[in-house]
Design a protein around this motif. Structure first.
Motif, PDB file in Angstrom:
ATOM      1  N   VAL A 159      -8.344  -5.686  16.309  1.00  0.00           N
ATOM      2  CA  VAL A 159      -8.623  -5.745  14.865  1.00  0.00           C
ATOM      3  C   VAL A 159      -7.652  -4.823  14.112  1.00  0.00           C
ATOM      4  O   VAL A 159      -7.089  -5.186  13.077  1.00  0.00           O
ATOM      5  N   GLY A 160      -7.435  -3.630  14.670  1.00  0.00           N
ATOM      6  CA  GLY A 160      -6.522  -2.664  14.039  1.00  0.00           C
ATOM      7  C   GLY A 160      -5.090  -3.184  14.000  1.00  0.00           C
ATOM      8  O   GLY A 160      -4.390  -3.047  12.992  1.00  0.00           O
ATOM      9  N   GLY A 165      -0.854  -5.197  10.449  1.00  0.00           N
ATOM     10  CA  GLY A 165       0.282  -6.120  10.343  1.00  0.00           C
ATOM     11  C   GLY A 165       1.144  -6.164  11.593  1.00  0.00           C
ATOM     12  O   GLY A 165       2.207  -6.788  11.598  1.00  0.00           O
ATOM     13  N   LEU A 166       0.706  -5.518  12.673  1.00  0.00           N
ATOM     14  CA  LEU A 166       1.529  -5.499  13.890  1.00  0.00           C
ATOM     15  C   LEU A 166       1.489  -6.827  14.630  1.00  0.00           C
ATOM     16  O   LEU A 166       2.448  -7.192  15.296  1.00  0.00           O
ATOM     17  N   ILE A 167       0.348  -7.508  14.551  1.00  0.00           N
ATOM     18  CA  ILE A 167       0.283  -8.847  15.143  1.00  0.00           C
ATOM     19  C   ILE A 167      -0.223  -9.825  14.082  1.00  0.00           C
ATOM     20  O   ILE A 167      -0.988  -9.445  13.182  1.00  0.00           O
ATOM     21  N   VAL A 168       0.221 -11.061  14.197  1.00  0.00           N
ATOM     22  CA  VAL A 168      -0.166 -12.086  13.213  1.00  0.00           C
ATOM     23  C   VAL A 168      -0.548 -13.363  13.951  1.00  0.00           C
ATOM     24  O   VAL A 168      -0.257 -13.522  15.142  1.00  0.00           O
ATOM     25  N   LEU A 174      -1.044 -18.718  19.370  1.00  0.00           N
ATOM     26  CA  LEU A 174      -2.246 -18.064  18.824  1.00  0.00           C
ATOM     27  C   LEU A 174      -1.943 -16.723  18.168  1.00  0.00           C
ATOM     28  O   LEU A 174      -2.280 -16.490  17.018  1.00  0.00           O
ATOM     29  N   VAL A 175      -1.296 -15.795  18.917  1.00  0.00           N
ATOM     30  CA  VAL A 175      -0.912 -14.524  18.294  1.00  0.00           C
ATOM     31  C   VAL A 175       0.576 -14.263  18.544  1.00  0.00           C
ATOM     32  O   VAL A 175       1.139 -14.741  19.524  1.00  0.00           O
ATOM     33  N   ALA A 176       1.162 -13.499  17.634  1.00  0.00           N
ATOM     34  CA  ALA A 176       2.578 -13.140  17.788  1.00  0.00           C
ATOM     35  C   ALA A 176       2.793 -11.789  17.112  1.00  0.00           C
ATOM     36  O   ALA A 176       1.917 -11.315  16.372  1.00  0.00           O
ATOM     37  N   ILE A 177       3.925 -11.191  17.364  1.00  0.00           N
ATOM     38  CA  ILE A 177       4.212  -9.899  16.723  1.00  0.00           C
ATOM     39  C   ILE A 177       4.449 -10.116  15.224  1.00  0.00           C
ATOM     40  O   ILE A 177       5.002 -11.142  14.804  1.00  0.00           O
ATOM     41  N   GLY A 178       3.976  -9.148  14.405  1.00  0.00           N
ATOM     42  CA  GLY A 178       4.151  -9.258  12.960  1.00  0.00           C
ATOM     43  C   GLY A 178       5.595  -8.967  12.574  1.00  0.00           C
ATOM     44  O   GLY A 178       6.400  -8.519  13.397  1.00  0.00           O
ATOM     45  N   LEU A 180       8.598  -7.019  11.187  1.00  0.00           N
ATOM     46  CA  LEU A 180       8.924  -5.598  10.995  1.00  0.00           C
ATOM     47  C   LEU A 180       9.668  -5.373   9.678  1.00  0.00           C
ATOM     48  O   LEU A 180      10.079  -4.258   9.374  1.00  0.00           O
ATOM     49  N   THR A 181       9.824  -6.439   8.897  1.00  0.00           N
ATOM     50  CA  THR A 181      10.464  -6.255   7.583  1.00  0.00           C
ATOM     51  C   THR A 181       9.421  -5.995   6.488  1.00  0.00           C
ATOM     52  O   THR A 181       9.760  -5.759   5.345  1.00  0.00           O
ATOM     53  N   VAL A 182       8.126  -6.050   6.876  1.00  0.00           N
ATOM     54  CA  VAL A 182       7.082  -5.729   5.885  1.00  0.00           C
ATOM     55  C   VAL A 182       6.932  -4.208   5.835  1.00  0.00           C
ATOM     56  O   VAL A 182       6.562  -3.583   6.835  1.00  0.00           O
ATOM     57  N   PRO A 183       7.236  -3.579   4.691  1.00  0.00           N
ATOM     58  CA  PRO A 183       7.266  -2.110   4.655  1.00  0.00           C
ATOM     59  C   PRO A 183       5.936  -1.456   5.040  1.00  0.00           C
ATOM     60  O   PRO A 183       5.933  -0.449   5.753  1.00  0.00           O
ATOM     61  N   THR A 184       4.801  -2.059   4.628  1.00  0.00           N
ATOM     62  CA  THR A 184       3.525  -1.379   4.911  1.00  0.00           C
ATOM     63  C   THR A 184       3.222  -1.342   6.414  1.00  0.00           C
ATOM     64  O   THR A 184       2.500  -0.460   6.877  1.00  0.00           O
ATOM     65  N   THR A 185       3.796  -2.303   7.171  1.00  0.00           N
ATOM     66  CA  THR A 185       3.565  -2.288   8.623  1.00  0.00           C
ATOM     67  C   THR A 185       4.122  -0.996   9.227  1.00  0.00           C
ATOM     68  O   THR A 185       3.595  -0.470  10.211  1.00  0.00           O
ATOM     69  N   TRP A 186       5.183  -0.473   8.593  1.00  0.00           N
ATOM     70  CA  TRP A 186       5.773   0.776   9.102  1.00  0.00           C
ATOM     71  C   TRP A 186       4.850   1.961   8.893  1.00  0.00           C
ATOM     72  O   TRP A 186       4.953   2.953   9.614  1.00  0.00           O
TER      73      TRP A 186
END
Ligand SMILES: Nc1nc2[nH]cnc2c(=O)[nH]1
Length: 450
Positions: A159-160, A165-168, A174-178, A180-186
Protein backbone atom coordinates in the motif's frame (compact mmCIF):
# COMPACT_ATOMS: atom_id res chain seq x y z
CA UNK A 1 15.40 5.08 50.03
CA UNK A 2 17.34 3.38 47.25
CA UNK A 3 19.50 5.15 44.71
CA UNK A 4 19.97 3.81 41.19
CA UNK A 5 22.91 4.38 38.91
CA UNK A 6 21.36 7.19 36.91
CA UNK A 7 20.77 9.14 40.11
CA UNK A 8 17.01 9.10 39.94
CA UNK A 9 15.57 8.53 43.34
CA UNK A 10 13.22 5.62 43.69
CA UNK A 11 11.79 3.66 46.56
CA UNK A 12 9.07 6.05 47.59
CA UNK A 13 6.42 8.22 46.10
CA UNK A 14 3.18 7.76 44.33
CA UNK A 15 4.71 6.79 40.98
CA UNK A 16 6.81 4.07 42.55
CA UNK A 17 3.83 2.64 44.42
CA UNK A 18 1.60 2.77 41.34
CA UNK A 19 4.06 1.33 38.83
CA UNK A 20 6.35 -0.76 41.10
CA UNK A 21 9.41 1.01 39.74
CA UNK A 22 11.94 -0.24 42.29
CA UNK A 23 10.59 -3.78 42.05
CA UNK A 24 11.28 -3.63 38.29
CA UNK A 25 14.66 -2.00 38.98
CA UNK A 26 13.84 1.06 36.92
CA UNK A 27 13.57 4.79 37.52
CA UNK A 28 11.20 7.64 36.74
CA UNK A 29 13.73 9.20 34.35
CA UNK A 30 14.34 5.99 32.45
CA UNK A 31 10.62 5.28 32.10
CA UNK A 32 9.94 8.79 30.81
CA UNK A 33 12.77 8.54 28.29
CA UNK A 34 11.35 5.18 27.16
CA UNK A 35 7.89 6.79 26.80
CA UNK A 36 9.34 9.62 24.72
CA UNK A 37 11.20 7.10 22.55
CA UNK A 38 8.10 4.99 21.93
CA UNK A 39 6.02 8.11 21.26
CA UNK A 40 8.35 9.50 18.60
CA UNK A 41 8.49 6.03 17.04
CA UNK A 42 4.72 5.87 16.62
CA UNK A 43 3.57 9.51 16.42
CA UNK A 44 3.34 9.14 12.64
CA UNK A 45 0.01 7.33 13.17
CA UNK A 46 -1.56 10.73 13.99
CA UNK A 47 -1.07 11.61 10.32
CA UNK A 48 -1.02 8.20 8.62
CA UNK A 49 -4.37 7.10 10.12
CA UNK A 50 -6.24 10.17 8.77
CA UNK A 51 -4.47 9.68 5.43
CA UNK A 52 -5.52 5.99 5.12
CA UNK A 53 -9.05 6.39 6.54
CA UNK A 54 -9.40 9.63 4.56
CA UNK A 55 -8.96 7.55 1.40
CA UNK A 56 -12.09 5.67 2.50
CA UNK A 57 -13.99 8.97 2.58
CA UNK A 58 -13.70 9.76 6.28
CA UNK A 59 -13.11 13.30 7.57
CA UNK A 60 -9.34 13.61 8.13
CA UNK A 61 -9.57 16.22 10.91
CA UNK A 62 -12.03 14.12 12.91
CA UNK A 63 -9.89 10.99 12.44
CA UNK A 64 -6.83 12.93 13.69
CA UNK A 65 -8.59 13.77 16.96
CA UNK A 66 -10.09 10.29 17.32
CA UNK A 67 -6.68 8.70 16.72
CA UNK A 68 -5.14 10.82 19.49
CA UNK A 69 -7.98 10.26 21.98
CA UNK A 70 -8.09 6.50 21.32
CA UNK A 71 -4.32 6.22 21.74
CA UNK A 72 -4.44 8.23 24.98
CA UNK A 73 -7.13 5.93 26.35
CA UNK A 74 -5.32 2.75 25.25
CA UNK A 75 -2.00 3.88 26.75
CA UNK A 76 -3.66 4.96 30.03
CA UNK A 77 -5.40 1.59 30.33
CA UNK A 78 -2.16 -0.24 29.59
CA UNK A 79 -0.42 1.91 32.22
CA UNK A 80 -2.92 1.61 35.05
CA UNK A 81 -4.64 -1.72 34.33
CA UNK A 82 -1.71 -3.85 33.13
CA UNK A 83 1.38 -1.81 34.16
CA UNK A 84 3.19 -2.64 30.90
CA UNK A 85 5.48 -0.40 28.81
CA UNK A 86 3.36 -1.15 25.74
CA UNK A 87 1.61 1.58 23.77
CA UNK A 88 -1.75 1.16 22.07
CA UNK A 89 -3.01 3.03 19.00
CA UNK A 90 -5.13 2.30 15.91
CA UNK A 91 -3.20 -0.33 13.92
CA UNK A 92 -2.00 0.10 10.38
CA UNK A 93 -3.01 -3.48 9.52
CA UNK A 94 -6.59 -2.78 10.50
CA UNK A 95 -6.96 0.60 8.83
CA UNK A 96 -5.44 -0.78 5.61
CA UNK A 97 -7.95 -3.65 5.65
CA UNK A 98 -10.79 -1.17 6.32
CA UNK A 99 -9.93 1.20 3.49
CA UNK A 100 -8.39 -0.95 0.78
CA UNK A 101 -10.16 -4.29 1.23
CA UNK A 102 -13.57 -3.39 2.65
CA UNK A 103 -14.39 0.14 1.44
CA UNK A 104 -12.50 0.42 -1.84
CA UNK A 105 -12.26 -3.33 -2.62
CA UNK A 106 -15.73 -4.57 -1.67
CA UNK A 107 -17.45 -1.23 -2.28
CA UNK A 108 -18.92 -1.04 1.24
CA UNK A 109 -19.47 2.58 2.43
CA UNK A 110 -17.23 3.60 5.35
CA UNK A 111 -20.23 4.20 7.60
CA UNK A 112 -21.36 0.59 7.18
CA UNK A 113 -17.80 -0.73 7.53
CA UNK A 114 -17.51 1.24 10.80
CA UNK A 115 -20.62 -0.56 12.07
CA UNK A 116 -18.68 -3.78 11.36
CA UNK A 117 -15.74 -2.48 13.41
CA UNK A 118 -18.11 -1.64 16.26
CA UNK A 119 -19.64 -5.15 16.29
CA UNK A 120 -16.16 -6.74 16.12
CA UNK A 121 -15.11 -4.54 19.06
CA UNK A 122 -18.11 -5.58 21.15
CA UNK A 123 -17.40 -9.27 20.40
CA UNK A 124 -13.70 -8.78 21.16
CA UNK A 125 -14.51 -7.18 24.51
CA UNK A 126 -16.95 -9.99 25.39
CA UNK A 127 -14.36 -12.63 24.41
CA UNK A 128 -11.81 -10.83 26.57
CA UNK A 129 -14.15 -10.85 29.59
CA UNK A 130 -15.01 -14.52 29.06
CA UNK A 131 -11.32 -15.39 28.76
CA UNK A 132 -12.03 -17.25 25.49
CA UNK A 133 -9.08 -15.52 23.90
CA UNK A 134 -6.45 -17.68 25.63
CA UNK A 135 -8.11 -20.84 24.28
CA UNK A 136 -8.18 -19.47 20.73
CA UNK A 137 -4.66 -18.02 20.93
CA UNK A 138 -3.39 -21.46 21.94
CA UNK A 139 -5.45 -23.30 19.31
CA UNK A 140 -4.08 -21.46 16.28
CA UNK A 141 -0.63 -22.80 15.33
CA UNK A 142 2.19 -20.32 15.87
CA UNK A 143 3.28 -20.71 12.24
CA UNK A 144 -0.04 -19.36 10.99
CA UNK A 145 -0.10 -16.51 13.51
CA UNK A 146 3.36 -15.45 12.38
CA UNK A 147 2.39 -15.78 8.72
CA UNK A 148 -0.57 -13.46 9.34
CA UNK A 149 1.66 -10.81 10.92
CA UNK A 150 4.17 -11.06 8.09
CA UNK A 151 1.48 -11.01 5.39
CA UNK A 152 -0.07 -7.87 6.88
CA UNK A 153 3.41 -6.32 6.90
CA UNK A 154 3.88 -7.01 3.18
CA UNK A 155 0.37 -5.75 2.45
CA UNK A 156 1.05 -2.48 4.31
CA UNK A 157 4.34 -2.04 2.45
CA UNK A 158 2.55 -2.70 -0.86
CA UNK A 159 0.00 0.00 0.00
CA UNK A 160 2.86 2.37 0.90
CA UNK A 161 4.73 1.66 -2.35
CA UNK A 162 1.61 2.50 -4.30
CA UNK A 163 0.77 5.62 -2.27
CA UNK A 164 4.31 6.88 -2.68
CA UNK A 165 4.22 6.35 -6.47
CA UNK A 166 6.97 3.71 -6.47
CA UNK A 167 4.75 1.10 -8.08
CA UNK A 168 1.81 1.60 -10.42
CA UNK A 169 -0.87 -0.53 -12.09
CA UNK A 170 0.09 -2.19 -15.38
CA UNK A 171 -2.22 -3.69 -18.00
CA UNK A 172 0.31 -6.35 -18.96
CA UNK A 173 1.92 -7.35 -15.67
CA UNK A 174 -0.61 -6.06 -13.08
CA UNK A 175 2.08 -4.01 -11.31
CA UNK A 176 5.13 -2.14 -12.56
CA UNK A 177 7.64 0.37 -11.26
CA UNK A 178 6.35 3.96 -11.09
CA UNK A 179 7.82 6.80 -13.11
CA UNK A 180 10.96 8.28 -11.59
CA UNK A 181 10.23 11.54 -13.41
CA UNK A 182 7.39 12.33 -10.98
CA UNK A 183 9.01 14.73 -8.48
CA UNK A 184 6.85 13.74 -5.48
CA UNK A 185 7.96 10.10 -5.85
CA UNK A 186 11.44 11.31 -4.91
CA UNK A 187 10.05 12.49 -1.58
CA UNK A 188 9.11 8.88 -0.87
CA UNK A 189 12.52 7.60 -1.96
CA UNK A 190 14.21 10.23 0.21
CA UNK A 191 12.02 9.28 3.20
CA UNK A 192 12.76 5.57 2.81
CA UNK A 193 16.51 6.19 2.76
CA UNK A 194 16.45 8.56 5.75
CA UNK A 195 14.39 6.18 7.88
CA UNK A 196 16.28 3.06 6.78
CA UNK A 197 19.65 4.66 7.56
CA UNK A 198 18.43 5.87 10.97
CA UNK A 199 16.93 2.46 11.72
CA UNK A 200 20.17 0.73 10.77
CA UNK A 201 21.99 3.12 13.10
CA UNK A 202 19.40 2.25 15.80
CA UNK A 203 18.36 5.91 16.23
CA UNK A 204 15.18 6.04 18.38
CA UNK A 205 12.24 7.68 16.61
CA UNK A 206 13.70 6.95 13.16
CA UNK A 207 10.27 6.85 11.46
CA UNK A 208 9.18 10.14 13.02
CA UNK A 209 12.44 11.89 12.16
CA UNK A 210 12.19 10.58 8.57
CA UNK A 211 8.63 11.83 8.31
CA UNK A 212 9.64 15.29 9.52
CA UNK A 213 12.71 15.39 7.21
CA UNK A 214 10.60 14.36 4.19
CA UNK A 215 7.97 16.98 5.00
CA UNK A 216 10.65 19.68 5.30
CA UNK A 217 12.15 18.64 1.96
CA UNK A 218 8.68 18.82 0.41
CA UNK A 219 8.07 22.29 1.85
CA UNK A 220 11.49 23.62 0.83
CA UNK A 221 11.18 22.31 -2.74
CA UNK A 222 7.61 23.55 -3.06
CA UNK A 223 6.29 20.02 -3.64
CA UNK A 224 4.18 20.43 -0.51
CA UNK A 225 2.23 23.64 0.18
CA UNK A 226 3.05 25.55 3.39
CA UNK A 227 0.49 25.09 6.19
CA UNK A 228 -1.49 28.18 7.12
CA UNK A 229 -0.64 27.76 10.82
CA UNK A 230 1.18 25.37 13.13
CA UNK A 231 -1.08 24.84 16.12
CA UNK A 232 -4.81 25.00 16.73
CA UNK A 233 -7.58 23.41 18.76
CA UNK A 234 -8.10 19.76 17.84
CA UNK A 235 -10.75 19.32 15.09
CA UNK A 236 -14.22 18.15 16.10
CA UNK A 237 -14.97 14.43 16.18
CA UNK A 238 -18.57 15.08 15.09
CA UNK A 239 -18.19 13.84 11.46
CA UNK A 240 -17.24 10.33 12.63
CA UNK A 241 -18.61 10.10 16.19
CA UNK A 242 -21.29 7.42 16.67
CA UNK A 243 -21.53 6.67 12.93
CA UNK A 244 -20.76 2.98 13.49
CA UNK A 245 -23.65 2.72 15.96
CA UNK A 246 -26.19 4.59 13.82
CA UNK A 247 -25.40 2.26 10.90
CA UNK A 248 -25.78 -0.93 12.95
CA UNK A 249 -28.90 -2.11 11.03
CA UNK A 250 -26.76 -2.45 7.87
CA UNK A 251 -24.76 -5.20 9.58
CA UNK A 252 -27.47 -7.76 8.71
CA UNK A 253 -25.81 -8.19 5.31
CA UNK A 254 -23.91 -11.57 5.28
CA UNK A 255 -20.94 -9.87 3.59
CA UNK A 256 -20.59 -7.77 6.73
CA UNK A 257 -20.38 -10.87 8.92
CA UNK A 258 -17.29 -11.87 6.99
CA UNK A 259 -15.87 -8.38 7.52
CA UNK A 260 -16.60 -8.56 11.26
CA UNK A 261 -14.89 -11.95 11.52
CA UNK A 262 -11.76 -10.68 9.81
CA UNK A 263 -11.59 -7.56 11.99
CA UNK A 264 -11.93 -9.81 15.00
CA UNK A 265 -9.20 -12.19 13.85
CA UNK A 266 -6.77 -9.46 12.81
CA UNK A 267 -7.28 -7.47 16.03
CA UNK A 268 -7.04 -10.62 18.11
CA UNK A 269 -3.87 -12.09 16.68
CA UNK A 270 -2.08 -8.84 16.04
CA UNK A 271 -2.30 -7.77 19.68
CA UNK A 272 -1.75 -11.24 21.10
CA UNK A 273 1.33 -11.84 18.92
CA UNK A 274 2.78 -8.38 19.53
CA UNK A 275 2.23 -8.57 23.30
CA UNK A 276 4.10 -11.87 23.54
CA UNK A 277 6.94 -10.58 21.35
CA UNK A 278 7.32 -7.39 23.40
CA UNK A 279 7.04 -9.25 26.71
CA UNK A 280 9.84 -11.55 25.59
CA UNK A 281 11.99 -8.53 24.70
CA UNK A 282 11.30 -6.86 28.07
CA UNK A 283 12.04 -10.06 29.98
CA UNK A 284 8.51 -10.13 31.38
CA UNK A 285 7.66 -13.72 30.39
CA UNK A 286 7.35 -16.21 33.24
CA UNK A 287 7.23 -19.97 32.41
CA UNK A 288 6.57 -19.15 28.76
CA UNK A 289 3.47 -17.15 29.76
CA UNK A 290 2.92 -13.41 29.95
CA UNK A 291 1.63 -12.41 33.40
CA UNK A 292 -1.40 -10.09 33.27
CA UNK A 293 -1.93 -10.82 29.55
CA UNK A 294 -5.67 -10.74 30.30
CA UNK A 295 -5.41 -7.15 31.53
CA UNK A 296 -3.28 -6.16 28.54
CA UNK A 297 -5.82 -7.66 26.12
CA UNK A 298 -8.60 -5.98 28.07
CA UNK A 299 -6.85 -2.59 27.66
CA UNK A 300 -6.74 -3.21 23.92
CA UNK A 301 -10.35 -4.36 23.63
CA UNK A 302 -11.74 -1.41 25.63
CA UNK A 303 -9.80 1.11 23.54
CA UNK A 304 -10.85 -0.68 20.35
CA UNK A 305 -14.49 -0.40 21.45
CA UNK A 306 -14.14 3.29 22.36
CA UNK A 307 -12.32 3.96 19.09
CA UNK A 308 -15.06 2.30 17.04
CA UNK A 309 -17.67 4.53 18.72
CA UNK A 310 -15.62 7.69 18.08
CA UNK A 311 -14.66 6.67 14.54
CA UNK A 312 -11.46 4.73 14.02
CA UNK A 313 -10.43 1.20 13.09
CA UNK A 314 -9.23 -1.32 15.72
CA UNK A 315 -6.33 -0.58 18.02
CA UNK A 316 -3.25 -2.77 18.40
CA UNK A 317 -0.40 -3.13 20.84
CA UNK A 318 2.24 -1.28 18.82
CA UNK A 319 5.38 -3.06 17.63
CA UNK A 320 7.09 0.32 17.98
CA UNK A 321 6.89 -0.09 21.78
CA UNK A 322 10.02 -2.19 21.35
CA UNK A 323 11.95 1.08 20.85
CA UNK A 324 11.01 2.25 24.38
CA UNK A 325 11.64 -1.17 25.86
CA UNK A 326 15.08 -1.15 24.22
CA UNK A 327 16.00 2.04 26.12
CA UNK A 328 14.89 0.51 29.43
CA UNK A 329 11.10 0.97 29.70
CA UNK A 330 9.67 -1.74 31.96
CA UNK A 331 6.45 -0.41 33.52
CA UNK A 332 3.20 1.41 32.85
CA UNK A 333 4.94 4.73 33.52
CA UNK A 334 6.35 4.41 29.99
CA UNK A 335 2.80 4.07 28.59
CA UNK A 336 1.57 6.94 30.78
CA UNK A 337 4.30 9.14 29.27
CA UNK A 338 3.17 8.15 25.76
CA UNK A 339 -0.43 9.08 26.69
CA UNK A 340 0.64 12.53 27.95
CA UNK A 341 2.62 13.16 24.74
CA UNK A 342 -0.35 12.14 22.57
CA UNK A 343 -2.48 14.64 24.54
CA UNK A 344 0.06 17.39 23.83
CA UNK A 345 0.27 16.47 20.14
CA UNK A 346 -3.45 17.13 19.66
CA UNK A 347 -2.53 20.79 19.18
CA UNK A 348 -0.74 20.06 15.90
CA UNK A 349 -3.64 19.14 13.60
CA UNK A 350 -2.82 21.93 11.07
CA UNK A 351 0.18 19.83 10.04
CA UNK A 352 -2.25 17.28 8.55
CA UNK A 353 -2.13 19.09 5.20
CA UNK A 354 1.65 18.82 4.89
CA UNK A 355 1.85 15.11 5.68
CA UNK A 356 0.96 13.87 2.20
CA UNK A 357 0.76 10.29 0.84
CA UNK A 358 4.37 10.52 -0.30
CA UNK A 359 5.43 11.50 3.23
CA UNK A 360 3.50 8.69 4.95
CA UNK A 361 4.50 6.01 2.40
CA UNK A 362 7.98 5.40 3.88
CA UNK A 363 6.41 4.82 7.32
CA UNK A 364 4.12 2.14 5.85
CA UNK A 365 7.01 0.46 4.07
CA UNK A 366 9.27 0.44 7.13
CA UNK A 367 6.51 -0.86 9.45
CA UNK A 368 6.12 -3.60 6.82
CA UNK A 369 9.78 -4.49 7.29
CA UNK A 370 9.28 -4.69 11.08
CA UNK A 371 6.21 -6.93 10.80
CA UNK A 372 7.82 -9.27 8.27
CA UNK A 373 10.43 -10.29 10.85
CA UNK A 374 7.77 -12.79 12.04
CA UNK A 375 8.73 -14.96 9.05
CA UNK A 376 11.75 -16.25 10.94
CA UNK A 377 9.48 -18.10 13.38
CA UNK A 378 7.91 -20.27 10.67
CA UNK A 379 8.99 -23.92 10.17
CA UNK A 380 9.81 -23.61 6.46
CA UNK A 381 11.46 -27.03 6.40
CA UNK A 382 8.07 -28.76 6.82
CA UNK A 383 6.06 -28.52 3.60
CA UNK A 384 2.72 -29.06 5.37
CA UNK A 385 3.46 -25.85 7.31
CA UNK A 386 5.44 -23.93 4.68
CA UNK A 387 2.63 -24.07 2.11
CA UNK A 388 -0.21 -22.65 4.28
CA UNK A 389 2.18 -20.05 5.69
CA UNK A 390 3.32 -19.05 2.20
CA UNK A 391 -0.26 -18.77 0.92
CA UNK A 392 -1.22 -16.64 3.94
CA UNK A 393 1.70 -14.29 3.34
CA UNK A 394 1.42 -13.82 -0.42
CA UNK A 395 -2.37 -14.06 -0.44
CA UNK A 396 -2.72 -10.70 1.28
CA UNK A 397 -0.85 -8.43 -1.17
CA UNK A 398 -1.75 -10.44 -4.28
CA UNK A 399 -5.50 -10.37 -3.62
CA UNK A 400 -5.21 -6.91 -2.03
CA UNK A 401 -7.23 -8.31 0.84
CA UNK A 402 -6.06 -9.48 4.26
CA UNK A 403 -9.04 -11.84 4.60
CA UNK A 404 -8.13 -13.95 1.58
CA UNK A 405 -4.60 -14.47 2.88
CA UNK A 406 -5.95 -15.66 6.24
CA UNK A 407 -8.51 -17.87 4.49
CA UNK A 408 -5.86 -19.54 2.26
CA UNK A 409 -3.84 -20.49 5.32
CA UNK A 410 -6.76 -21.80 7.37
CA UNK A 411 -8.09 -23.83 4.43
CA UNK A 412 -4.84 -25.59 3.52
CA UNK A 413 -3.33 -26.16 6.98
CA UNK A 414 -5.69 -28.85 8.35
CA UNK A 415 -5.67 -30.78 5.05
CA UNK A 416 -1.89 -30.80 4.61
CA UNK A 417 -1.25 -31.58 8.28
CA UNK A 418 -3.67 -34.51 8.06
CA UNK A 419 -2.13 -36.02 4.92
CA UNK A 420 1.33 -35.50 6.41
CA UNK A 421 0.30 -37.79 9.29
CA UNK A 422 0.05 -34.96 11.82
CA UNK A 423 -3.74 -35.06 12.26
CA UNK A 424 -3.43 -35.10 16.07
CA UNK A 425 -1.83 -31.63 16.00
CA UNK A 426 -4.92 -30.13 14.34
CA UNK A 427 -7.42 -29.38 17.09
CA UNK A 428 -11.19 -29.00 16.75
CA UNK A 429 -10.96 -25.19 16.72
CA UNK A 430 -8.83 -25.37 13.56
CA UNK A 431 -11.41 -27.63 11.91
CA UNK A 432 -14.18 -25.25 12.99
CA UNK A 433 -12.19 -22.42 11.41
CA UNK A 434 -11.78 -24.51 8.24
CA UNK A 435 -15.56 -24.55 7.75
CA UNK A 436 -15.94 -20.91 8.84
CA UNK A 437 -13.48 -19.90 6.11
CA UNK A 438 -15.25 -21.96 3.43
CA UNK A 439 -18.38 -20.03 4.36
CA UNK A 440 -16.41 -16.80 4.41
CA UNK A 441 -15.00 -17.34 0.92
CA UNK A 442 -18.49 -18.13 -0.33
CA UNK A 443 -19.92 -14.98 1.25
CA UNK A 444 -17.05 -12.71 0.16
CA UNK A 445 -16.74 -14.04 -3.35
CA UNK A 446 -19.85 -15.77 -4.62
CA UNK A 447 -22.78 -14.03 -2.88
CA UNK A 448 -22.05 -10.53 -4.24
CA UNK A 449 -21.65 -11.82 -7.80
CA UNK A 450 -24.79 -13.98 -7.92
N1 LIG B 1 1.33 -4.62 16.14
C1 LIG B 1 1.12 -3.61 15.32
N2 LIG B 1 1.96 -2.58 15.36
C2 LIG B 1 1.72 -1.57 14.51
N3 LIG B 1 2.38 -0.43 14.32
C3 LIG B 1 1.74 0.23 13.36
N4 LIG B 1 0.68 -0.44 12.92
C4 LIG B 1 0.65 -1.57 13.62
C5 LIG B 1 -0.24 -2.68 13.60
O1 LIG B 1 -1.22 -2.77 12.86
N5 LIG B 1 0.06 -3.67 14.48
Amino acid sequence: MQKLSDNTLVGSGLLDRTFHLSEQNTTIGREMLAGLTTFVSMAYILFVNPSVLGAAGMNKGAVFTVTAVTSILGCLLMAFLANYPIAIAPGLGDNAFFTFSVVLGMGIPWQKAMAGVFVASVLFTILSFLKVREIVIDAIPKDLKMAMAAGIGIFIAFVGMQGGGLIVASKTSLVAIGSLTVPTTWLTIFGIFVIAILMAKKVPGAIFIGLVATTILGLVTGLIAMPTHLVSMAPSMAPTFGVGITHLPSIMDPQMWAVVLIFLLVAFFDTAGTLIGLAQQAGIMKNNKMPRIGRALMSDSISMLAGSVMGTTPTAAYVESSAGIAVGGRTGLTSLTVAVLFAFSMLFSPLLTVVTDQVTAPALIIVGVLMVSALKEIHWDKFEIAMPAFLTVIGMPLTYNISYGIAFGFLTYPILMTVAGRRKEVNYIMWAMFFVFILLLYVLNIVPKS
